[in-house]
Design a protein around this motif. Structure first.
Motif, PDB file in Angstrom:
ATOM      1  N   PRO A  95       0.814  -1.224   0.000  1.00  0.00           N
ATOM      2  CA  PRO A  95       0.000   0.000   0.000  1.00  0.00           C
ATOM      3  C   PRO A  95       0.852   1.281   0.000  1.00  0.00           C
ATOM      4  O   PRO A  95       0.416   2.302  -0.530  1.00  0.00           O
ATOM      5  CB  PRO A  95      -0.832  -0.103   1.281  1.00  0.00           C
ATOM      6  CG  PRO A  95      -0.107  -1.073   2.139  1.00  0.00           C
ATOM      7  CD  PRO A  95       0.525  -2.043   1.196  1.00  0.00           C
ATOM      8  N   ALA A 126      -6.162  -5.069  -2.773  1.00  0.00           N
ATOM      9  CA  ALA A 126      -6.702  -4.121  -1.790  1.00  0.00           C
ATOM     10  C   ALA A 126      -6.033  -2.756  -1.917  1.00  0.00           C
ATOM     11  O   ALA A 126      -6.682  -1.715  -1.789  1.00  0.00           O
ATOM     12  CB  ALA A 126      -6.499  -4.673  -0.376  1.00  0.00           C
ATOM     13  N   ALA A 127      -4.718  -2.757  -2.203  1.00  0.00           N
ATOM     14  CA  ALA A 127      -3.971  -1.504  -2.298  1.00  0.00           C
ATOM     15  C   ALA A 127      -4.397  -0.677  -3.509  1.00  0.00           C
ATOM     16  O   ALA A 127      -4.504   0.558  -3.428  1.00  0.00           O
ATOM     17  CB  ALA A 127      -2.474  -1.792  -2.357  1.00  0.00           C
ATOM     18  N   MET A 168      -7.632   0.884  -2.827  1.00  0.00           N
ATOM     19  CA  MET A 168      -7.308   2.008  -1.938  1.00  0.00           C
ATOM     20  C   MET A 168      -6.793   3.204  -2.730  1.00  0.00           C
ATOM     21  O   MET A 168      -7.187   4.349  -2.503  1.00  0.00           O
ATOM     22  CB  MET A 168      -6.248   1.566  -0.933  1.00  0.00           C
ATOM     23  CG  MET A 168      -5.651   2.672  -0.082  1.00  0.00           C
ATOM     24  SD  MET A 168      -3.958   2.282   0.469  1.00  0.00           S
ATOM     25  CE  MET A 168      -3.014   2.687  -1.037  1.00  0.00           C
ATOM     26  N   TYR A 205      -8.116   0.390   2.626  1.00  0.00           N
ATOM     27  CA  TYR A 205      -7.167  -0.728   2.547  1.00  0.00           C
ATOM     28  C   TYR A 205      -7.455  -1.772   3.621  1.00  0.00           C
ATOM     29  O   TYR A 205      -7.490  -2.980   3.333  1.00  0.00           O
ATOM     30  CB  TYR A 205      -5.739  -0.208   2.693  1.00  0.00           C
ATOM     31  CG  TYR A 205      -4.692  -1.302   2.656  1.00  0.00           C
ATOM     32  CD1 TYR A 205      -4.457  -2.022   1.490  1.00  0.00           C
ATOM     33  CD2 TYR A 205      -3.948  -1.624   3.792  1.00  0.00           C
ATOM     34  CE1 TYR A 205      -3.500  -3.037   1.450  1.00  0.00           C
ATOM     35  CE2 TYR A 205      -2.991  -2.632   3.763  1.00  0.00           C
ATOM     36  CZ  TYR A 205      -2.772  -3.333   2.592  1.00  0.00           C
ATOM     37  OH  TYR A 205      -1.826  -4.337   2.560  1.00  0.00           O
TER      38      TYR A 205
END
Length: 552
Positions: A354, A479-480, A483, A516
């Motif tokens: 992230p 997920a990053a 985000m 995130y």
């Protein structure tokens, strides 16, 4: 799975504590670099960066590996209840650090002009280098004390001392730079040498590093004094008949630190080689010293400062992994070895990925927020080089894992191969492609990528370990990037609604953290058991249960 995580929870907790402290220290470092950069300007930061590169190499050659070596040797003996030998290693290492640290400090102090002018092609950096020289002695002694506590399984003294060091560093650096910049301005006028002003300012900026290290040393010595009762009780419980001699200790110490020194030197010397190559080629191409020093000032003072914040976390997890792996090897527990390797890499990636996406998507707003710099070059450097966060974090932890597995020379070989490829790539980009400062940024990507590939193969060869891919890399990346998209849209929305350099990016960063965390849990990238292994994990689990993200 739960049982395995519980067996590693102590190691993860200690690593998380040290990682948190390292990140806090780096955040403080990044924060004070903002006013420091504004005080010194890009030229002054260029001299400051050059001095620190020479200092860093001297530190690596003299004492950088001492905490790692001491922690590894002490941990192996503590695992077998050999407390007398652990104490003997500590005492021998202290004497070694005093001798080596003093020698390094004298060489750098009296050789500052040579290193700055002949090696770095930046003569005004000598002022800052002389100021830094005493720090080599201080850090050497402090490193042994930190390494002793790490070998005992406690990262807290190191963690607290790192934060104290950076707080003192920040205050003294800003005050020192402000004062000596004024002194330098007068000297520049009287001697008709304009570069003296930023050179003196850079020297003032380096005062903080020495002052911070000194105060940190006093703190760990105080902790050591407070711990003497525990040490005496441990020694009484050790009924072993033989204690290692200092001769044997120095032999083992040298055999432990020599490969680490060489591998770490190769791993870091690319920064100096890059800057020397950059300066000489840019000068040969007809660029003025002022212009290319300003570019290096952006690289060292802004780009590197931000990139190094998440890298501190990887270094901290690596530090905690080495004594932990050494202890597991000493008792022959292969299951623990696999678990510690897996969790070191996995938890590193949960932060590194992230961070990479955040730098990629929000490079310009971040540069504007932190430095008030809206130019394209700093933002482009951060976006282009953001992937190195993942690559350097991964290769740093892999290096530590190999060292913990007693494969001390393997990182040397891997680093030398990577360095050779890296130097050829940077030369081609500077001379043939004329990519300017971006050549160094791309060169770092080449170097760290080569290290990741070679280290992964070496770990597999050493212990037959294969890193799991889906939950370590793929799910955090998914997920990053979700985000990243959401945080960018939030930034654009608030930039239109309220504008300014502060609030839009702050709202975007808050959204990034929330998105995130939620996305990672929903797609199965982080389990309840893994959360419990983290500091304040029970509180995090309760929060996620209340949000119905986890089952009760």
């Amino acid at each position: 799975m739960t049982k395995q995580i519980n067996k590693n929870s102590g190691f993860l907790l200690q690593g998380a504590i040290l990682a948190a402290a390292a990140v806090i220290a780096k955040i403080i470092g990044a924060a004070y670099k903002i006013p420091l950069t504004n005080i010194l300007g890009d030229e002054g930061m260029g001299f400051y960066g050059y001095a620190f590169e020479v200092y860093a190499i001297a530190l690596i050659l003299s004492s950088f590996s001492l905490p790692l070596a001491v922690s590894k040797l002490v941990s192996a003996r503590v695992a077998k209840k050999e407390y007398k030998n652990a104490m003997a290693i500590f005492k021998g290492s202290i004497l070694f650090a005093i001798g080596v640290g003093l020698l390094a400090a004298l060489v750098v102090f009296f050789g500052a002009d040579f290193f700055a002018d002949k090696v770095m092609a930046s003569a005004p950096s000598a002022y800052a280098l002389r100021v830094l020289a005493p720090g080599l002695f201080i850090v050497a002694v402090m490193g042994v004390v930190r390494g002793y506590f790490q070998g005992l399984g406690s990262m807290i003294p190191t963690a607290i001392s790192q934060v104290i060091e950076q707080i003192v560093n920040a205050i003294v650096s800003i005050l020192g730079a402000s004062y000596l910049l004024k002194v330098g301005a007068e000297a520049a006028k009287s001697k008709n040498s304009p570069l003296l002003e930023p050179a003196y300012g850079a020297a003032g900026g380096t005062l903080g590093a020495v002052a911070g290290a000194f105060v940190s040393l006093l703190f760990v010595l105080f902790v050591l004094y407070a711990y003497k009762g525990v040490m005496k009780r441990q020694l009484k419980r050790d009924h072993g008949t033989s204690v290692e001699s200092y001769g044997n200790i120095y032999k083992v110490l040298l055999f432990t630190i020599a490969p680490v020194i060489i591998s770490t030197s190769v791993y870091n010397i690319n920064q100096i080689l890059d800057q020397v190559m950059f300066s000489k080629i840019m000068a040969a191409q007809g660029h003025a010293v002022k212009d290319y020093m300003a570019l290096l000032g952006i690289y060292t003072g802004k780009y590197n400062t931000l990139i190094n914040v998440p890298l501190a976390m990887a270094s901290a997890l690596g530090v905690s992994a080495i004594p932990s792996l050494a202890g597991a090897i000493a008792v022959g527990d292969r299951k623990q070895i696999y678990g510690k390797i897996h969790h070191s890499i996995r938890f590193t990636m949960l932060i590194a990925i992230p961070s990479f996406v955040g730098f990629l998507m929000l490079s310009s707003p971040l540069m504007n927020l932190l430095y008030g710099d809206q130019r394209k070059t700093p933002a482009a450097m951060l976006s282009l080089g953001s992937i190195t966060v993942v690559l350097y974090c991964l290769s740093t932890v892999q290096n530590s894992i190999l060292q913990g597995l007693d494969k001390m020379t393997v990182p040397i070989r891997n680093a030398l191969i990577s360095l050779g490829i890296h130097l050829v790539a940077v030369f081609v980009m500077l001379v043939m492609l004329k990519w300017n400062i971006y050549s160094i940024v791309v060169g770092n990507i080449v170097f760290s990528l080569c290290m990741c590939i070679l280290n992964a193969h070496s770990i597999q060869t050493a212990v037959g370990y294969h890193q799991e891919v889906k939950r370590t890399f793929l799910l955090p990346t998914m997920a990053a990037f979700l985000m990243g998209v959401v945080s960018y849209l939030v930034f654009k929305l608030f930039d239109v609604l309220i504008g300014g350099r502060v609030f839009p990016i702050l709202f975007a960063l808050v959204a990034a953290v929330g998105v995130y965390a939620v996305a990672l849990i929903l797609i199965g990238g982080l389990t309840e058991e893994e959360l419990y292994a983290m500091p304040k994990g029970d509180m995090l689990v309760k929060i996620f249960r209340k949000l119905h993200l986890m089952k009760g």
